[in-house]
Design a protein around this motif. Structure first.
Motif, PDB file in Angstrom:
ATOM      1  N   VAL A  43       0.985  -1.128  -0.135  1.00  0.00           N
ATOM      2  CA  VAL A  43      -0.161  -0.026   0.168  1.00  0.00           C
ATOM      3  C   VAL A  43       0.844   1.266   0.031  1.00  0.00           C
ATOM      4  CG1 VAL A  43      -1.841   1.181   1.238  1.00  0.00           C
ATOM      5  CG2 VAL A  43      -1.549  -1.413   1.315  1.00  0.00           C
ATOM      6  N   ARG A  44       0.322   2.025  -0.846  1.00  0.00           N
ATOM      7  CA  ARG A  44       1.253   3.610  -0.894  1.00  0.00           C
ATOM      8  C   ARG A  44       1.238   4.078   0.566  1.00  0.00           C
ATOM      9  NH1 ARG A  44      -1.226   7.005  -5.366  1.00  0.00           N
ATOM     10  NH2 ARG A  44      -2.178   5.243  -6.268  1.00  0.00           N
ATOM     11  N   GLN A  45       2.467   4.422   1.162  1.00  0.00           N
ATOM     12  CA  GLN A  45       2.442   5.145   2.251  1.00  0.00           C
ATOM     13  C   GLN A  45       2.412   6.599   2.458  1.00  0.00           C
ATOM     14  OE1 GLN A  45       3.277   3.581   5.160  1.00  0.00           O
ATOM     15  NE2 GLN A  45       3.339   1.549   3.619  1.00  0.00           N
ATOM     16  N   GLY A  46       2.574   7.319   1.290  1.00  0.00           N
ATOM     17  CA  GLY A  46       2.084   8.827   1.239  1.00  0.00           C
ATOM     18  C   GLY A  46       2.446   9.357  -0.128  1.00  0.00           C
ATOM     19  N   GLU A  47       2.121  10.597  -0.103  1.00  0.00           N
ATOM     20  CA  GLU A  47       2.335  11.266  -1.514  1.00  0.00           C
ATOM     21  C   GLU A  47       3.654  11.982  -1.632  1.00  0.00           C
ATOM     22  OE1 GLU A  47      -0.077  12.195  -3.920  1.00  0.00           O
ATOM     23  OE2 GLU A  47      -1.307  10.505  -3.169  1.00  0.00           O
ATOM     24  N   GLY A  48       4.437  11.809  -2.655  1.00  0.00           N
ATOM     25  CA  GLY A  48       5.466  12.410  -3.076  1.00  0.00           C
ATOM     26  C   GLY A  48       5.359  13.767  -3.542  1.00  0.00           C
ATOM     27  N   PRO A  49       6.460  14.530  -3.479  1.00  0.00           N
ATOM     28  CA  PRO A  49       6.366  15.897  -4.264  1.00  0.00           C
ATOM     29  C   PRO A  49       5.785  16.120  -5.486  1.00  0.00           C
ATOM     30  CG  PRO A  49       8.782  15.226  -4.160  1.00  0.00           C
ATOM     31  CD  PRO A  49       7.928  14.127  -3.084  1.00  0.00           C
ATOM     32  N   ASN A  50       6.098  15.099  -6.476  1.00  0.00           N
ATOM     33  CA  ASN A  50       5.415  15.440  -7.727  1.00  0.00           C
ATOM     34  C   ASN A  50       4.308  14.410  -8.024  1.00  0.00           C
ATOM     35  OD1 ASN A  50       6.774  13.359  -7.883  1.00  0.00           O
ATOM     36  ND2 ASN A  50       8.125  13.989  -9.872  1.00  0.00           N
ATOM     37  N   ASP A  51       3.765  13.675  -7.209  1.00  0.00           N
ATOM     38  CA  ASP A  51       2.640  12.752  -7.704  1.00  0.00           C
ATOM     39  C   ASP A  51       1.522  13.136  -8.347  1.00  0.00           C
ATOM     40  OD1 ASP A  51       4.352  10.626  -6.665  1.00  0.00           O
ATOM     41  OD2 ASP A  51       3.164  10.328  -4.765  1.00  0.00           O
ATOM     42  N   ALA A  52       1.029  14.294  -7.814  1.00  0.00           N
ATOM     43  CA  ALA A  52      -0.270  14.918  -8.424  1.00  0.00           C
ATOM     44  C   ALA A  52       0.126  15.217  -9.805  1.00  0.00           C
ATOM     45  CB  ALA A  52      -0.592  16.087  -7.491  1.00  0.00           C
ATOM     46  N   ARG A  53       1.214  15.896 -10.063  1.00  0.00           N
ATOM     47  CA  ARG A  53       1.630  16.251 -11.507  1.00  0.00           C
ATOM     48  C   ARG A  53       1.676  15.159 -12.305  1.00  0.00           C
ATOM     49  NH1 ARG A  53       6.466  20.143 -13.727  1.00  0.00           N
ATOM     50  NH2 ARG A  53       5.922  20.151 -15.839  1.00  0.00           N
ATOM     51  N   LEU A  54       2.481  13.929 -12.029  1.00  0.00           N
ATOM     52  CA  LEU A  54       2.552  12.882 -12.836  1.00  0.00           C
ATOM     53  C   LEU A  54       1.198  12.189 -13.127  1.00  0.00           C
ATOM     54  CD1 LEU A  54       5.650  11.032 -11.107  1.00  0.00           C
ATOM     55  CD2 LEU A  54       5.556  12.365 -13.214  1.00  0.00           C
ATOM     56  N   ARG A  55       0.166  12.400 -12.354  1.00  0.00           N
ATOM     57  CA  ARG A  55      -0.959  11.690 -12.663  1.00  0.00           C
ATOM     58  C   ARG A  55      -1.727  12.851 -13.681  1.00  0.00           C
ATOM     59  NH1 ARG A  55      -1.403  11.397  -6.932  1.00  0.00           N
ATOM     60  NH2 ARG A  55      -0.922   9.207  -6.394  1.00  0.00           N
ATOM     61  N   GLN A  56      -1.548  14.048 -13.671  1.00  0.00           N
ATOM     62  CA  GLN A  56      -2.081  15.050 -14.633  1.00  0.00           C
ATOM     63  C   GLN A  56      -1.387  14.912 -15.973  1.00  0.00           C
ATOM     64  OE1 GLN A  56      -2.285  18.608 -12.659  1.00  0.00           O
ATOM     65  NE2 GLN A  56      -3.943  18.167 -11.211  1.00  0.00           N
ATOM     66  N   ASP A  57      -0.325  14.592 -15.927  1.00  0.00           N
ATOM     67  CA  ASP A  57       0.485  14.758 -17.269  1.00  0.00           C
ATOM     68  C   ASP A  57      -0.070  13.715 -18.084  1.00  0.00           C
ATOM     69  OD1 ASP A  57       2.216  16.541 -16.340  1.00  0.00           O
ATOM     70  OD2 ASP A  57       3.851  15.142 -15.916  1.00  0.00           O
ATOM     71  N   VAL A  58       0.002  14.310 -19.566  1.00  0.00           N
ATOM     72  CA  VAL A  58      -0.641  13.276 -20.563  1.00  0.00           C
ATOM     73  C   VAL A  58       0.695  13.175 -21.501  1.00  0.00           C
ATOM     74  CG1 VAL A  58      -2.296  13.364 -22.498  1.00  0.00           C
ATOM     75  CG2 VAL A  58      -2.914  14.175 -20.237  1.00  0.00           C
ATOM     76  N   PRO A  59       0.737  11.959 -22.452  1.00  0.00           N
ATOM     77  CA  PRO A  59       1.897  12.206 -23.195  1.00  0.00           C
ATOM     78  C   PRO A  59       1.693  13.062 -24.392  1.00  0.00           C
ATOM     79  CG  PRO A  59       1.051   9.637 -22.346  1.00  0.00           C
ATOM     80  CD  PRO A  59       0.100  10.837 -21.943  1.00  0.00           C
ATOM     81  N   PRO A  60       2.749  13.263 -25.010  1.00  0.00           N
ATOM     82  CA  PRO A  60       2.524  14.384 -26.236  1.00  0.00           C
ATOM     83  C   PRO A  60       1.538  13.675 -27.247  1.00  0.00           C
ATOM     84  CG  PRO A  60       4.736  13.674 -25.928  1.00  0.00           C
ATOM     85  CD  PRO A  60       4.149  13.107 -24.891  1.00  0.00           C
ATOM     86  N   HIS A  61       1.638  12.436 -27.650  1.00  0.00           N
ATOM     87  CA  HIS A  61       0.778  12.058 -28.664  1.00  0.00           C
ATOM     88  C   HIS A  61      -0.531  12.085 -28.491  1.00  0.00           C
ATOM     89  CE1 HIS A  61       1.629   8.359 -26.265  1.00  0.00           C
ATOM     90  NE2 HIS A  61       0.508   7.721 -26.797  1.00  0.00           N
ATOM     91  N   TYR A  62      -1.222  12.290 -27.365  1.00  0.00           N
ATOM     92  CA  TYR A  62      -2.498  12.162 -27.184  1.00  0.00           C
ATOM     93  C   TYR A  62      -3.159  13.514 -27.639  1.00  0.00           C
ATOM     94  CZ  TYR A  62      -2.463   7.926 -24.717  1.00  0.00           C
ATOM     95  OH  TYR A  62      -2.394   6.412 -24.008  1.00  0.00           O
TER      96      TYR A  62
END
Length: 62
Positions: A43-62
């Motif tokens: 189970v995830r222990q906590g949020e890292g400093p850039n976790d929210a941004r990584l979930r929002q990022d979309v690859p450039p080909h989308y």
């Protein structure tokens, strides 16, 4: 190459018209080892400093 009973090997077994599988290797078990779900997927222990941004990022080909 002749089969040697003193040196058993894995065999290829046909499962269907286009599929095959290997028999268990000598000295191993054919069934997978059963483990607890907690050890497989921790189970995830906590949020890292850039976790929210990584979930929002979309690859450039989308």
């Amino acid at each position: 190459m002749a089969s040697d009973p003193a040196n058993p090997r894995q065999r290829v077994v046909r499962v269907g018209s286009r599929r095959a599988k290997l028999t268990a290797a000598p000295g191993t078990f054919a069934e997978p080892e059963v483990t607890d779900d907690e050890t497989v997927a921790p189970v995830r222990q906590g949020e890292g400093p850039n976790d929210a941004r990584l979930r929002q990022d979309v690859p450039p080909h989308y």
